[in-house]
Design a protein around this motif. Structure first.
Motif, mmCIF file in Angstrom:
data_model
loop_
_atom_site.group_PDB
_atom_site.id
_atom_site.type_symbol
_atom_site.label_atom_id
_atom_site.label_comp_id
_atom_site.label_asym_id
_atom_site.label_seq_id
_atom_site.Cartn_x
_atom_site.Cartn_y
_atom_site.Cartn_z
ATOM 1 N N UNK A 23 0.833 -1.204 0.000
ATOM 2 C CA UNK A 23 0.000 0.000 0.000
ATOM 3 C C UNK A 23 0.866 1.251 0.000
ATOM 4 N N UNK A 24 0.303 2.332 -0.508
ATOM 5 C CA UNK A 24 1.024 3.605 -0.545
ATOM 6 C C UNK A 24 1.343 4.090 0.868
ATOM 7 N N UNK A 25 0.468 3.813 1.810
ATOM 8 C CA UNK A 25 0.716 4.244 3.178
ATOM 9 C C UNK A 25 1.899 3.486 3.780
ATOM 10 N N UNK A 26 1.996 2.185 3.492
ATOM 11 C CA UNK A 26 3.147 1.415 3.981
ATOM 12 C C UNK A 26 4.447 1.897 3.341
ATOM 13 N N UNK A 27 4.396 2.179 2.039
ATOM 14 C CA UNK A 27 5.588 2.674 1.343
ATOM 15 C C UNK A 27 6.040 3.997 1.950
ATOM 16 N N UNK A 28 5.092 4.882 2.175
ATOM 17 C CA UNK A 28 5.420 6.199 2.735
ATOM 18 C C UNK A 28 6.028 6.064 4.135
ATOM 19 N N UNK A 29 5.466 5.184 4.958
ATOM 20 C CA UNK A 29 5.981 5.013 6.322
ATOM 21 C C UNK A 29 7.422 4.511 6.309
ATOM 22 N N UNK A 30 7.727 3.568 5.433
ATOM 23 C CA UNK A 30 9.097 3.055 5.331
ATOM 24 C C UNK A 30 10.030 4.157 4.835
ATOM 25 N N UNK A 31 9.587 4.918 3.845
ATOM 26 C CA UNK A 31 10.411 6.006 3.299
ATOM 27 C C UNK A 31 10.756 7.020 4.395
ATOM 28 N N UNK A 32 9.769 7.395 5.189
ATOM 29 C CA UNK A 32 10.008 8.375 6.247
ATOM 30 C C UNK A 32 10.905 7.795 7.347
ATOM 31 N N UNK A 33 10.766 6.497 7.617
ATOM 32 C CA UNK A 33 11.636 5.858 8.605
ATOM 33 C C UNK A 33 13.086 5.870 8.129
ATOM 34 N N UNK A 34 13.298 5.612 6.841
ATOM 35 C CA UNK A 34 14.651 5.651 6.276
ATOM 36 C C UNK A 34 15.239 7.050 6.410
ATOM 37 N N UNK A 35 14.415 8.066 6.212
ATOM 38 C CA UNK A 35 14.888 9.440 6.340
ATOM 39 C C UNK A 35 15.320 9.759 7.764
ATOM 40 N N UNK A 36 14.828 8.988 8.726
ATOM 41 C CA UNK A 36 15.242 9.154 10.124
ATOM 42 C C UNK A 36 16.460 8.291 10.457
ATOM 43 N N UNK A 37 17.013 7.602 9.443
ATOM 44 C CA UNK A 37 18.202 6.787 9.654
ATOM 45 C C UNK A 37 17.928 5.349 10.050
ATOM 46 N N UNK A 38 16.667 4.910 9.948
ATOM 47 C CA UNK A 38 16.297 3.542 10.323
ATOM 48 C C UNK A 38 16.470 2.601 9.134
ATOM 49 N N UNK A 39 16.959 1.405 9.397
ATOM 50 C CA UNK A 39 17.216 0.415 8.350
ATOM 51 C C UNK A 39 15.975 -0.464 8.164
ATOM 52 N N UNK A 40 15.383 -0.504 6.956
ATOM 53 C CA UNK A 40 14.245 -1.381 6.706
ATOM 54 C C UNK A 40 14.700 -2.738 6.163
ATOM 55 N N UNK A 41 14.091 -3.799 6.679
ATOM 56 C CA UNK A 41 14.480 -5.169 6.319
ATOM 57 C C UNK A 41 13.231 -5.988 6.016
ATOM 58 N N UNK A 42 13.264 -6.749 4.932
ATOM 59 C CA UNK A 42 12.239 -7.757 4.682
ATOM 60 C C UNK A 42 12.669 -9.036 5.379
ATOM 61 N N UNK A 43 11.737 -9.680 6.090
ATOM 62 C CA UNK A 43 12.002 -10.984 6.712
ATOM 63 C C UNK A 43 10.930 -11.938 6.215
ATOM 64 N N UNK A 44 11.314 -12.800 5.275
ATOM 65 C CA UNK A 44 10.308 -13.567 4.538
ATOM 66 C C UNK A 44 10.662 -15.036 4.411
ATOM 67 N N UNK A 45 9.647 -15.836 4.162
ATOM 68 C CA UNK A 45 9.876 -17.225 3.796
ATOM 69 C C UNK A 45 10.337 -17.349 2.361
ATOM 70 N N UNK A 46 10.130 -16.306 1.580
ATOM 71 C CA UNK A 46 10.554 -16.323 0.178
ATOM 72 C C UNK A 46 12.074 -16.179 0.088
ATOM 73 N N UNK A 47 12.612 -16.539 -1.056
ATOM 74 C CA UNK A 47 13.998 -16.201 -1.353
ATOM 75 C C UNK A 47 14.015 -14.976 -2.256
ATOM 76 N N UNK A 48 15.189 -14.445 -2.533
ATOM 77 C CA UNK A 48 15.288 -13.147 -3.199
ATOM 78 C C UNK A 48 14.616 -13.119 -4.565
ATOM 79 N N UNK A 49 14.791 -14.154 -5.367
ATOM 80 C CA UNK A 49 14.300 -14.122 -6.743
ATOM 81 C C UNK A 49 12.786 -14.034 -6.832
ATOM 82 N N UNK A 50 12.068 -14.410 -5.753
ATOM 83 C CA UNK A 50 10.613 -14.341 -5.801
ATOM 84 C C UNK A 50 10.062 -13.249 -4.892
#
Length: 275
Positions: A23-50
């Protein structure tokens, strides 16, 4: 709340119910967190290619813990930082069991997903939307002989996308004999296998150790059983409103559902609010 890293599960958490859209709201929240110096990480059962489709929507994601914690990497390098994998002899035995029970499965190795061509046309799960299945399938490498293609390789994970209902009991019975394996599931007919002791919690901890980040500086979000170890480890853990009651017990906080931007709402409240 002093947060330096935010870890988000994908399906049922960061993504909408189509398993594809952020969602656009989730994207915006992550973007603003990065601007505060926070590192965003995906933690998934998927591997990178998928998960490429997700990364295209949220290009500011910096790291990924993949294959239920079996590995992690910095986005853009495609080079694993560590691998806690399944040795060749063991995963070959398990695949033989899956073959006997007519499972459709993938092997996750070195950030990619591999599947035999004979299973390609059968790639399905009646509990998952077609658009999501096509997104996953687009990231799979088809090969003639899986066991020969990856001979002697230590893999990240075995992922059975679907086993026919009439074979599920016999498959589970045979797989449970391997007591040194971690077995999780996300939807009916699905089975995911990692080496014993490997989980999103151990994978996230290893990544954070390399980044010199403590558990009490981590915010984590999840909805499914395979998220529990991560939620128990992170200092600030959030179960989604759509999570099961068992998962909610593993988290310190409850946020809204994935359909109602639960990740963004928690980040806005606990990270982005004015001091």
């Amino acid at each position: 709340m002093s947060i330096r890293l935010i870890a988000v599960d994908l399906d049922g958490t960061f993504l909408k119910k189509d398993h594809v859209t952020v969602s656009q709201r989730n994207i915006r929240a992550i973007k603003l967190a990065v601007e505060k110096g926070i590192i965003p990480v995906i933690a998934s059962g998927r591997t990178l290619s998928i998960m490429r489709g997700v990364l295209r929507q949220v290009p500011m994601i910096q790291y990924a813990v993949i294959s239920n914690g079996a590995s992690a990497l910095k986005i853009g390098t495609d080079q694993p930082m560590f691998v806690d994998g399944i040795p060749y002899e063991k995963w070959m035995e398990i695949c033989n069991i899956m073959d006997r029970n007519h499972s459709i499965y993938e092997i996750f190795y070195n950030t990619k997903s591999y599947m035999e061509k004979t299973m390609w046309s059968q790639y399905k799960n009646p509990y998952l939307q077609r658009e999501f299945l096509e997104e996953l399938k687009s990231g799979i490498t088809a090969c003639d002989n899986l066991k020969e293609e990856l001979r002697a390789c230590t893999i990240e994970k075995i992922s059975s996308i679907y086993t026919p209902e009439e074979f599920c009991d016999s498959l589970e019975k045979e797989i449970l004999k391997y007591q040194d394996m971690e077995i999780t599931t996300s939807v009916p007919g699905n089975m995911e296998l990692n080496m014993g002791g490997v989980s999103k919690g151990t994978g996230l901890k290893q990544l954070c150790d390399r980044l010199n980040i403590r558990a009490d500086e981590v915010m984590a979000f999840g909805d499914a059983d395979n998220d529990c170890t991560m939620l128990q480890w992170a200092g600030y853990s959030f179960a989604m409103g759509n999570a099961s009651e068992e998962v909610k017990k593993c988290a310190k906080y409850i946020t809204d559902t994935n359909e109602k931007d639960g990740v963004a709402k928690a980040i806005e409240t606990y990270v982005l609010r004015k001091e």
